[in-house]
Design a protein around this motif. Structure first.
Motif, PDB file in Angstrom:
ATOM      1  N   GLU A 105       0.961  -1.093  -0.044  1.00 12.37           N
ATOM      2  CA  GLU A 105       0.101   0.005  -0.033  1.00 12.37           C
ATOM      3  C   GLU A 105       0.944   1.395   0.110  1.00 12.37           C
ATOM      4  O   GLU A 105       0.495   2.181  -0.688  1.00 12.37           O
ATOM      5  CB  GLU A 105      -0.962  -0.089   1.201  1.00 12.37           C
ATOM      6  CG  GLU A 105      -2.019   1.158   1.390  1.00 12.37           C
ATOM      7  CD  GLU A 105      -2.830   1.307   2.347  1.00 12.37           C
ATOM      8  OE1 GLU A 105      -3.419   2.047   2.602  1.00 12.37           O
ATOM      9  OE2 GLU A 105      -2.680   0.183   3.232  1.00 12.37           O
ATOM     10  N   GLU A 108       1.986   2.168  -3.487  1.00 16.68           N
ATOM     11  CA  GLU A 108       1.062   2.790  -4.448  1.00 16.68           C
ATOM     12  C   GLU A 108       0.669   4.191  -4.011  1.00 16.68           C
ATOM     13  O   GLU A 108       0.469   5.003  -4.916  1.00 16.68           O
ATOM     14  CB  GLU A 108      -0.081   1.796  -4.087  1.00 16.68           C
ATOM     15  CG  GLU A 108       0.044   0.580  -4.631  1.00 16.68           C
ATOM     16  CD  GLU A 108      -1.359  -0.400  -4.608  1.00 16.68           C
ATOM     17  OE1 GLU A 108      -2.074  -0.038  -3.872  1.00 16.68           O
ATOM     18  OE2 GLU A 108      -1.337  -1.517  -5.400  1.00 16.68           O
ATOM     19  N   GLU A 109       0.902   4.464  -2.738  1.00 23.66           N
ATOM     20  CA  GLU A 109       0.664   5.885  -2.341  1.00 23.66           C
ATOM     21  C   GLU A 109       1.766   6.731  -2.740  1.00 23.66           C
ATOM     22  O   GLU A 109       1.626   7.901  -3.262  1.00 23.66           O
ATOM     23  CB  GLU A 109       0.499   5.966  -0.711  1.00 23.66           C
ATOM     24  CG  GLU A 109      -0.738   5.335  -0.024  1.00 23.66           C
ATOM     25  CD  GLU A 109      -0.567   5.180   1.205  1.00 23.66           C
ATOM     26  OE1 GLU A 109       0.281   5.701   2.011  1.00 23.66           O
ATOM     27  OE2 GLU A 109      -1.755   4.977   1.919  1.00 23.66           O
ATOM     28  N   LEU A 111       3.655   6.388  -5.293  1.00 19.40           N
ATOM     29  CA  LEU A 111       3.572   6.303  -7.017  1.00 19.40           C
ATOM     30  C   LEU A 111       2.610   7.345  -7.306  1.00 19.40           C
ATOM     31  O   LEU A 111       2.689   8.160  -8.179  1.00 19.40           O
ATOM     32  CB  LEU A 111       3.187   4.701  -7.551  1.00 19.40           C
ATOM     33  CG  LEU A 111       3.068   4.889  -8.872  1.00 19.40           C
ATOM     34  CD1 LEU A 111       4.261   5.483  -9.581  1.00 19.40           C
ATOM     35  CD2 LEU A 111       2.780   3.308  -9.401  1.00 19.40           C
ATOM     36  N   GLU A 112       1.399   7.322  -6.688  1.00 19.22           N
ATOM     37  CA  GLU A 112       0.489   8.225  -6.894  1.00 19.22           C
ATOM     38  C   GLU A 112       1.018   9.806  -6.793  1.00 19.22           C
ATOM     39  O   GLU A 112       0.537  10.614  -7.595  1.00 19.22           O
ATOM     40  CB  GLU A 112      -0.881   8.040  -5.870  1.00 19.22           C
ATOM     41  CG  GLU A 112      -2.026   9.157  -6.203  1.00 19.22           C
ATOM     42  CD  GLU A 112      -3.220   8.669  -5.399  1.00 19.22           C
ATOM     43  OE1 GLU A 112      -4.189   9.560  -5.490  1.00 19.22           O
ATOM     44  OE2 GLU A 112      -3.061   7.684  -4.650  1.00 19.22           O
ATOM     45  N   GLU A 113       1.682   9.891  -5.655  1.00 19.70           N
ATOM     46  CA  GLU A 113       2.200  11.471  -5.565  1.00 19.70           C
ATOM     47  C   GLU A 113       3.217  11.505  -6.581  1.00 19.70           C
ATOM     48  O   GLU A 113       3.291  12.887  -7.001  1.00 19.70           O
ATOM     49  CB  GLU A 113       2.966  11.489  -4.201  1.00 19.70           C
ATOM     50  CG  GLU A 113       2.083  11.225  -2.928  1.00 19.70           C
ATOM     51  CD  GLU A 113       2.741  11.434  -1.672  1.00 19.70           C
ATOM     52  OE1 GLU A 113       3.962  12.366  -1.536  1.00 19.70           O
ATOM     53  OE2 GLU A 113       2.287  10.796  -0.473  1.00 19.70           O
ATOM     54  N   LEU A 115       3.485  10.754  -9.718  1.00 20.58           N
ATOM     55  CA  LEU A 115       2.629  10.716 -10.947  1.00 20.58           C
ATOM     56  C   LEU A 115       1.777  12.193 -11.065  1.00 20.58           C
ATOM     57  O   LEU A 115       1.787  12.777 -12.154  1.00 20.58           O
ATOM     58  CB  LEU A 115       1.840   9.686 -11.366  1.00 20.58           C
ATOM     59  CG  LEU A 115       2.209   8.070 -11.580  1.00 20.58           C
ATOM     60  CD1 LEU A 115       1.142   7.230 -12.070  1.00 20.58           C
ATOM     61  CD2 LEU A 115       3.418   8.533 -12.554  1.00 20.58           C
ATOM     62  N   SER A 116       1.292  12.532  -9.888  1.00 13.48           N
ATOM     63  CA  SER A 116       0.480  13.637  -9.570  1.00 13.48           C
ATOM     64  C   SER A 116       1.540  14.901  -9.811  1.00 13.48           C
ATOM     65  O   SER A 116       1.294  15.711 -10.663  1.00 13.48           O
ATOM     66  CB  SER A 116      -0.006  13.722  -8.289  1.00 13.48           C
ATOM     67  OG  SER A 116      -0.837  15.041  -8.042  1.00 13.48           O
ATOM     68  N   THR A 126       0.758   7.048 -17.746  1.00 14.36           N
ATOM     69  CA  THR A 126      -0.154   6.241 -17.519  1.00 14.36           C
ATOM     70  C   THR A 126       0.591   5.089 -16.649  1.00 14.36           C
ATOM     71  O   THR A 126       1.606   4.586 -16.936  1.00 14.36           O
ATOM     72  CB  THR A 126      -0.455   5.436 -18.740  1.00 14.36           C
ATOM     73  OG1 THR A 126      -1.212   6.441 -19.739  1.00 14.36           O
ATOM     74  CG2 THR A 126      -1.679   4.253 -18.406  1.00 14.36           C
ATOM     75  N   GLN A 127       0.060   4.792 -15.499  1.00 13.55           N
ATOM     76  CA  GLN A 127       0.639   3.933 -14.507  1.00 13.55           C
ATOM     77  C   GLN A 127       0.559   2.465 -15.076  1.00 13.55           C
ATOM     78  O   GLN A 127      -0.506   2.101 -15.740  1.00 13.55           O
ATOM     79  CB  GLN A 127       0.145   4.059 -13.240  1.00 13.55           C
ATOM     80  CG  GLN A 127       0.311   3.022 -12.150  1.00 13.55           C
ATOM     81  CD  GLN A 127      -0.433   3.065 -10.745  1.00 13.55           C
ATOM     82  OE1 GLN A 127      -0.743   4.199 -10.467  1.00 13.55           O
ATOM     83  NE2 GLN A 127      -0.712   2.130 -10.060  1.00 13.55           N
ATOM     84  N   GLU A 129      -0.020  -1.341 -15.162  1.00 15.26           N
ATOM     85  CA  GLU A 129      -1.209  -2.258 -14.548  1.00 15.26           C
ATOM     86  C   GLU A 129      -0.485  -3.174 -13.574  1.00 15.26           C
ATOM     87  O   GLU A 129      -1.009  -3.745 -12.808  1.00 15.26           O
ATOM     88  CB  GLU A 129      -1.953  -2.898 -15.751  1.00 15.26           C
ATOM     89  CG  GLU A 129      -2.658  -1.936 -16.573  1.00 15.26           C
ATOM     90  CD  GLU A 129      -3.704  -2.438 -17.558  1.00 15.26           C
ATOM     91  OE1 GLU A 129      -3.414  -3.944 -17.792  1.00 15.26           O
ATOM     92  OE2 GLU A 129      -4.392  -2.157 -18.530  1.00 15.26           O
ATOM     93  N   ALA A 224       5.745   3.835 -14.542  1.00 10.68           N
ATOM     94  CA  ALA A 224       4.449   4.258 -15.512  1.00 10.68           C
ATOM     95  C   ALA A 224       5.227   4.873 -17.007  1.00 10.68           C
ATOM     96  O   ALA A 224       6.664   4.785 -17.254  1.00 10.68           O
ATOM     97  CB  ALA A 224       3.960   5.772 -14.883  1.00 10.68           C
TER      98      ALA A 224
END
Length: 247
Positions: A105, A108-109, A111-113, A115-116, A126-127, A129, A224
């Motif tokens: 988890e 993933e958090e 990675l989200e930061e 990419l943002s 694009t992340q 899959e 990504a």
């Protein structure tokens, strides 16, 4: 009696009479034999005659086009703009060897930061899959190679021991065709052990006359991607992204 023929001395004495007699017997035997054929066998004989076959409907013929008559085309818009590195051919299987990575988890958090932040200042990515670490190039196998190829890998890798592997540095990668750019995390621990795995895998590749891995590989997990060569733009943002990763 199946055959009736004259045995008079006059006919026997005529030139060619014996040949005519044989031809006559053969003709009568063939006619009698054809009458003796069962009805099913005669029908089957007619079916095998290409002149009596009915043509296939056009809708069925269009279901199985010949490669020479029609080239297989793909719509890249259905695959996020991705383009094949090599042409698809029937009976060929694109294959590569990799180590899967199942993210937690926290990953993933993070990675989200990443990419943002990148999307606010550069190309939108694009992340992935699924996450993995490649140990071979993508090669093409014929269908009948799959089982012996897999068995060769299993035999060579069965003696390898478990080891720790971690990635710490963000890096930008671009494929050989310059059609996609990737944001990845390069391996920092376990590089030597990964090289040992590649040597074993390369032996199998050589056995099947396939391309081996890169001479100086940069082992990494792709996070990504985006379409096209965006290497320079993404490198400019690496420092900012690296600071965010360390925090």
């Amino acid at each position: 009696m199946l055959v009736g023929y004259s045995s008079s001395s006059e006919e026997d004495g005529e030139p060619g009479s014996e040949a005519r007699s044989r031809n006559s017997r053969r003709s009568v035997e063939e006619d009698e034999g054809s009458r003796d054929l069962p009805a099913k066998k005669k029908a089957r004989t007619e079916e095998l005659d290409p002149k009596t076959r009915l043509p296939l409907p056009g809708c069925l013929l269009s279901m199985f086009p010949d490669d020479d008559d029609e080239t297989l085309t793909e719509d890249s818009s259905l695959h996020g703009g991705r383009i094949r590195s090599f042409k698809h051919e029937r009976g060929n299987w694109a294959t590569y060897v990799y180590l899967p990575y199942h993210p937690e988890e926290e990953f993933e958090e993070l990675l989200e930061e990443l990419l943002s932040t990148l999307g606010a200042h550069g190309p939108i990515l694009t992340q992935q899959e699924e996450f993995h670490l490649s140990l071979s190039q993508t090669v093409v196998l014929r269908h009948h190679w799959i089982q012996p190829f897999t068995q060769s890998l299993q035999s060579g890798l069965s003696q390898c021991r478990r080891f720790a592997c971690s990635a710490a540095t963000l890096k930008v990668y671009c494929n050989a065709e310059r059609t996609r750019t990737f944001l990845g995390m390069e391996v920092s621990t376990g590089h030597a052990q990964l090289l040992d795995l590649v040597r074993v895998i390369d032996k199998t590749m050589t056995e099947f006359q396939l391309d081996t891995f890169y001479k100086e590989p940069s082992f990494h997990v792709s996070l990504a991607w985006c379409v096209g060569d965006q290497t320079e733009k993404m490198k400019e943002l690496l420092q900012e992204l690296q600071v965010l990763r360390c925090c």
